[in-house]
Design an enzyme around this catalytic site. Structure first.
Site, PDB file in Angstrom:
ATOM      1  CD  GLU A 429      -3.188  -1.097   1.939  1.00 17.65           C
ATOM      2  OE1 GLU A 429      -3.384  -0.067   2.605  1.00 17.65           O
ATOM      3  OE2 GLU A 429      -3.893  -2.118   2.017  1.00 17.65           O
TER       4      GLU A 429
HETATM    5  C1  LIG Z   1       2.037  -9.725   0.941  1.00 18.64           C
HETATM    6  C2  LIG Z   1       1.822  -8.785  -0.182  1.00 18.64           C
HETATM    7  C3  LIG Z   1       0.531  -8.392  -0.514  1.00 18.64           C
HETATM    8  C4  LIG Z   1       0.321  -7.536  -1.604  1.00 18.64           C
HETATM    9  N1  LIG Z   1      -0.959  -7.231  -1.993  1.00 18.64           N
HETATM   10  C5  LIG Z   1      -1.150  -6.566  -3.174  1.00 18.64           C
HETATM   11  C6  LIG Z   1      -2.453  -6.401  -3.716  1.00 18.64           C
HETATM   12  O1  LIG Z   1      -3.455  -6.835  -3.155  1.00 18.64           O
HETATM   13  N2  LIG Z   1      -2.579  -5.765  -4.909  1.00 18.64           N
HETATM   14  C7  LIG Z   1      -1.501  -5.263  -5.583  1.00 18.64           C
HETATM   15  O2  LIG Z   1      -1.680  -4.682  -6.646  1.00 18.64           O
HETATM   16  N3  LIG Z   1      -0.257  -5.377  -5.065  1.00 18.64           N
HETATM   17  C8  LIG Z   1      -0.053  -6.023  -3.894  1.00 18.64           C
HETATM   18  N4  LIG Z   1       1.218  -6.191  -3.390  1.00 18.64           N
HETATM   19  C9  LIG Z   1       2.338  -5.535  -4.044  1.00 18.64           C
HETATM   20  C10 LIG Z   1       2.902  -4.405  -3.221  1.00 18.64           C
HETATM   21  O3  LIG Z   1       2.025  -3.316  -3.237  1.00 18.64           O
HETATM   22  C11 LIG Z   1       4.296  -4.108  -3.761  1.00 18.64           C
HETATM   23  O4  LIG Z   1       5.145  -5.087  -3.203  1.00 18.64           O
HETATM   24  C12 LIG Z   1       4.776  -2.717  -3.460  1.00 18.64           C
HETATM   25  O5  LIG Z   1       4.076  -1.808  -4.249  1.00 18.64           O
HETATM   26  C13 LIG Z   1       6.254  -2.563  -3.763  1.00 18.64           C
HETATM   27  O6  LIG Z   1       6.557  -3.017  -5.022  1.00 18.64           O
HETATM   28  P1  LIG Z   1       7.779  -4.045  -5.225  1.00 18.64           P
HETATM   29  O7  LIG Z   1       7.676  -5.070  -4.190  1.00 18.64           O
HETATM   30  O8  LIG Z   1       7.812  -4.445  -6.623  1.00 18.64           O
HETATM   31  O9  LIG Z   1       9.045  -3.163  -4.872  1.00 18.64           O
HETATM   32  P2  LIG Z   1       9.849  -2.195  -5.834  1.00 18.64           P
HETATM   33  O10 LIG Z   1       8.949  -1.160  -6.394  1.00 18.64           O
HETATM   34  O11 LIG Z   1      10.653  -2.988  -6.772  1.00 18.64           O
HETATM   35  O12 LIG Z   1      10.800  -1.493  -4.776  1.00 18.64           O
HETATM   36  C14 LIG Z   1      11.869  -2.184  -4.124  1.00 18.64           C
HETATM   37  C15 LIG Z   1      12.446  -1.232  -3.071  1.00 18.64           C
HETATM   38  O13 LIG Z   1      12.870  -0.020  -3.697  1.00 18.64           O
HETATM   39  C16 LIG Z   1      12.195   1.100  -3.144  1.00 18.64           C
HETATM   40  N5  LIG Z   1      11.939   2.060  -4.197  1.00 18.64           N
HETATM   41  C17 LIG Z   1      11.223   1.886  -5.329  1.00 18.64           C
HETATM   42  N6  LIG Z   1      11.192   3.018  -6.045  1.00 18.64           N
HETATM   43  C18 LIG Z   1      11.919   3.938  -5.356  1.00 18.64           C
HETATM   44  C19 LIG Z   1      12.257   5.298  -5.565  1.00 18.64           C
HETATM   45  N7  LIG Z   1      11.845   5.969  -6.646  1.00 18.64           N
HETATM   46  N8  LIG Z   1      12.996   5.929  -4.642  1.00 18.64           N
HETATM   47  C20 LIG Z   1      13.413   5.282  -3.532  1.00 18.64           C
HETATM   48  N9  LIG Z   1      13.129   3.994  -3.277  1.00 18.64           N
HETATM   49  C21 LIG Z   1      12.380   3.332  -4.175  1.00 18.64           C
HETATM   50  C22 LIG Z   1      10.919   0.532  -2.546  1.00 18.64           C
HETATM   51  O14 LIG Z   1      10.427   1.338  -1.503  1.00 18.64           O
HETATM   52  C23 LIG Z   1      11.411  -0.815  -2.035  1.00 18.64           C
HETATM   53  O15 LIG Z   1      12.034  -0.623  -0.794  1.00 18.64           O
HETATM   54  C24 LIG Z   1       1.432  -7.038  -2.308  1.00 18.64           C
HETATM   55  C25 LIG Z   1       2.731  -7.418  -1.946  1.00 18.64           C
HETATM   56  C26 LIG Z   1       2.926  -8.310  -0.923  1.00 18.64           C
HETATM   57  C27 LIG Z   1       4.327  -8.744  -0.621  1.00 18.64           C
END
Ligand SMILES: Cc1cc2nc3c(=O)[nH]c(=O)nc-3n(C[C@H](O)[C@H](O)[C@H](O)COP(=O)(O)OP(=O)(O)OC[C@H]3O[C@@H](n4cnc5c(N)ncnc54)[C@H](O)[C@@H]3O)c2cc1C
Length: 621
Positions: A429
């Site tokens: 979120e």
């Molecule tokens: C248990 C679980 C439930 C979930 N439920 C849903 C759901 O119901 N629906 C849905 O659509 N998604 C869902 N998600 C996805 C979740 O919202 C994403 O994991 C989240 O948006 C982060 O994306 P990512 O994991 O790909 O991380 P990434 O975007 O790849 O980021 C990796 C790291 O880099 C950091 N980062 C990224 N961009 C930047 C930036 N510009 N500057 C600084 N730091 C940055 C992030 O904060 C993170 O620490 C779920 C994920 C999990 C694990």
């Protein structure tokens, strides 16, 4: 037939920013406490007197909350749910029976029609018992179909779907893809109009969709054909309401995580799924904005679940620190442990003030996009610290599972599970980093409107000249006024001992506004890349918001319940002392820090220049 070219390539930073900017809400039609705070204005009138629940709403919510509490107490075994990785069907059926799947759905469509605050109270109860159940209900109601349907659905859509949802049809929200996490620009799920124009044809794969494997209805974000605006391609993301019983919808792998073991989360695949035209939510190209607006209030669930964790941890720590004797004294008498418990009590009070105040402000119709982002960021980080301290206070027992404790004949205190279940709150979120960036963007917004053309490269000479005149006129008044104020005078007397803290908030808000301005002037367009600086500014804003919320809530408690109120004031006072120290440190860090060499070292690491640091271990990946 229209097509959407696949986005197999990487999306550039500029394109990613463009997509995010296009989805940004640009207007500030309603009042916003935090936006004003970042501009140096402390609008205490927006939060004081502290809002209270409408007695009629209270009376309507009470029987539901009482029944929910009884159900959770008697029918839910969270350790079993964690162990087996499944929520028993009778638990889901019982929750449906209670109306817990339609808490905010209007009564005319069969829901309970309760307010945001009542919904949050319900989620606090659920979260205090079981994280997996919280995920089920929250993914369904905070971001799943009911919330966007309420905000953006047509009357027809509401009539079709609300009654089903209120009866317990489970819903989900599908935005994330393998290549799409925090940045949605590279979305590869596509929808194109069918040849006869009556439907959209949906193709693609979504990842980590909470409730996805059991959902009946899903809000799916997909790329629709780009539009050409002023000769430039504008990417379009559209939200679709998809019934999972339709041909072509397939549930993929169910994911298994560190915690929330019984969360139904997995991949969803769409293969030529025919989505009727009338199932577009809000409008073509508005999908990302819909997701952001939905999350403004949707994000308020996580902050209240932090409160539940904080209260549980406080009880667990209190009981254990009194019972456990080491070195001749209960561990709670040792200063190191007492410091943790004192801070925990103050932080739990603050987390509740922040979450509850945001709920009330949203009900009053204020613009809470920044407040909700702060609540999500501040409370999840606070909650994690509280849980970490609780594990430490419980010592080895904090690391042991509840089942193992039970098997040894000890009280099955589930701190280990609480920690595993909680960690994701800092990631989904909107991760903590993305929340910082979101808040920083809005904190800078007024300055960018006024002087953006002066610092953004590529603007023409005449645009720069116009911006110069605009900035000269604005800052001639604004800047000096951020130095002048009366906040050392005896204002806010009605807050008694807390008045000094509010004066600190007022002074610091002006200092914060100056800090934002100084950073902008000093770093110009490069400020965007100085995230550590921006994050400090955001953290100051968050602390000031928490201080204001805490003082307003303690003051309300004092007025409504003398003795308990006095205790609340003492806790609020201590919280504010702690927060003031943190604020001073953050301000200091704006001008004295190691950000540049730290960034430099990280780049060396990323280039593989320090592989020697990684030697001496077995690398099996
Ligand atoms: C248990 C679980 C439930 C979930 N439920 C849903 C759901 O119901 N629906 C849905 O659509 N998604 C869902 N998600 C996805 C979740 O919202 C994403 O994991 C989240 O948006 C982060 O994306 P990512 O994991 O790909 O991380 P990434 O975007 O790849 O980021 C990796 C790291 O880099 C950091 N980062 C990224 N961009 C930047 C930036 N510009 N500057 C600084 N730091 C940055 C992030 O904060 C993170 O620490 C779920 C994920 C999990 C694990």
């Amino acid at each position: 037939m229209a097509t959407v070219e696949q986005v197999g390539r990487r999306v550039s930073a500029a394109e990613a920013r463009e997509v995010a900017e296009a989805a940004r809400e640009k207007e500030w039609a309603a009042a916003s406490f935090v936006r004003d705070l970042f501009l140096g204005k402390f609008r205490v009138d927006l939060i004081h007197p502290y809002p209270q629940t409408d007695p009629e709403e209270d009376a309507r919510a009470r029987p539901f909350l009482a029944a929910l509490e009884k159900f959770l107490r008697e029918k839910v075994d969270a350790d079993r749910i964690d162990r087996e990785g499944e929520i028993p069907p009778e638990v889901i059926a019982g929750l449906k029976e209670l109306g817990a799947f339609g808490i905010k759905i209007p009564r005319e469509y069969g829901g309970l029609g309760l307010s945001q605050i009542s919904y949050m109270r319900a989620m606090e109860l659920v979260a205090s018992v079981c994280g997996s159940l919280t995920a089920l209900l929250s993914a369904h109601q905070s971001i799943g179909v009911p919330q966007p349907l309420k905000l953006f659905g047509t009357e027809e859509q509401k009539k079709t779907y609300f009654p089903r949802l209120a009866r317990g049809a489970v819903s989900a929200f599908a935005l994330t893809e393998p290549g799409v996490g925090s940045d949605p620009a590279a979305m590869e799920t596509t929808a194109v109009p069918s040849e006869d124009g009556t439907a959209w044809i949906l193709n693609g794969e979504k990842l980590w969709c909470t409730n996805g494997p059991v959902a009946d209805l899903v809000v799916v974000m997909a790329r629709t054909p780009s539009k050409i605006v002023d000769g430039k391609e504008k990417r379009q993301i559209t939200a679709f309401l998809v019934d999972t019983s339709w041909p072509g919808v397939e549930v993929g792998h169910r994911c298994d995580f560190m915690g929330l073991k019984a969360m139904y989360n997995g991949a969803l695949r769409f293969h030529n799924v025919r989505v009727p035209r009338e199932n577009v939510l809000w409008g073509e190209g508005k999908g990302l904005k819909l997701a952001l607006v939905t999350l403004n209030t949707g994000r308020l669930t996580l902050p209240i679940t932090t409160v539940a964790a904080g209260k549980n941890c406080l009880r667990i720590s209190r009981e254990w620190a009194a019972e456990r004797v080491q070195w001749g004294r209960p561990i709670g008498k040792h200063d190191a442990i007492a410091q943790k418990i004192g801070a925990m009590a103050a932080s739990t009070f603050a987390a509740e003030a922040v979450a509850e105040l945001c709920g009330f402000l949203s009900e009053r119709g204020y613009d809470i996009r920044l407040e909700a982002a702060i609540a999500k960021l501040y409370n999840s980080e606070t909650g994690w610290r509280i849980i970490d301290d609780t594990v430490q206070i419980r010592g080895g027992r904090g690391y042991e599972t509840a089942d193992s404790l039970r098997a040894r004949g000890e009280k099955p205190v589930p701190v280990e599970r609480i920690m595993r279940d909680f960690r994701i709150n800092l990631i989904f979120e909107g991760s903590s980093e993305i929340m910082h960036l979101f808040i920083a963007r809005e904190a800078l917004d007024r300055h960018l409107q006024i002087a953006g053309d002066l610092i953004v490269p590529g603007t023409s000479g005449s645009e720069k000249l116009r911006a110069f005149v605009r900035a000269a006129l604005f800052y001639a008044w604004w800047y000096p006024s951020r130095w002048l104020g009366w906040s050392r005078w005896p204002r806010y007397r009605e807050f008694g001992t807390l008045a000094g803290h509010l004066r600190f908030v007022e002074r610091s808000a002006r200092r914060l506004a100056r800090g934002v301005f100084h950073c902008m002037v000093r770093h110009g367009p490069k400020l965007e890349h100085r995230q550590a600086l921006l994050f400090r500014l955001v953290d100051v804003g968050a602390e000031l918001f928490a201080m204001a919320a805490v003082c307003a809530r303690a003051q309300m408690l004092l007025r409504s319940d003398g003795a308990a109120g006095e205790r609340a004031v003492r806790i609020a006072d201590l919280f504010c002392q702690h927060a003031r120290r943190r604020v001073r440190l953050k301000f200091k860090g704006l001008w004295s820090n190691d950000d540049v060499p730290t960034y430099g070292l990280a780049q060396e690491v990323l280039r593989g220049e320090h592989l020697w640091l990684e030697q001496g271990v077995v690398n099996r990946n």
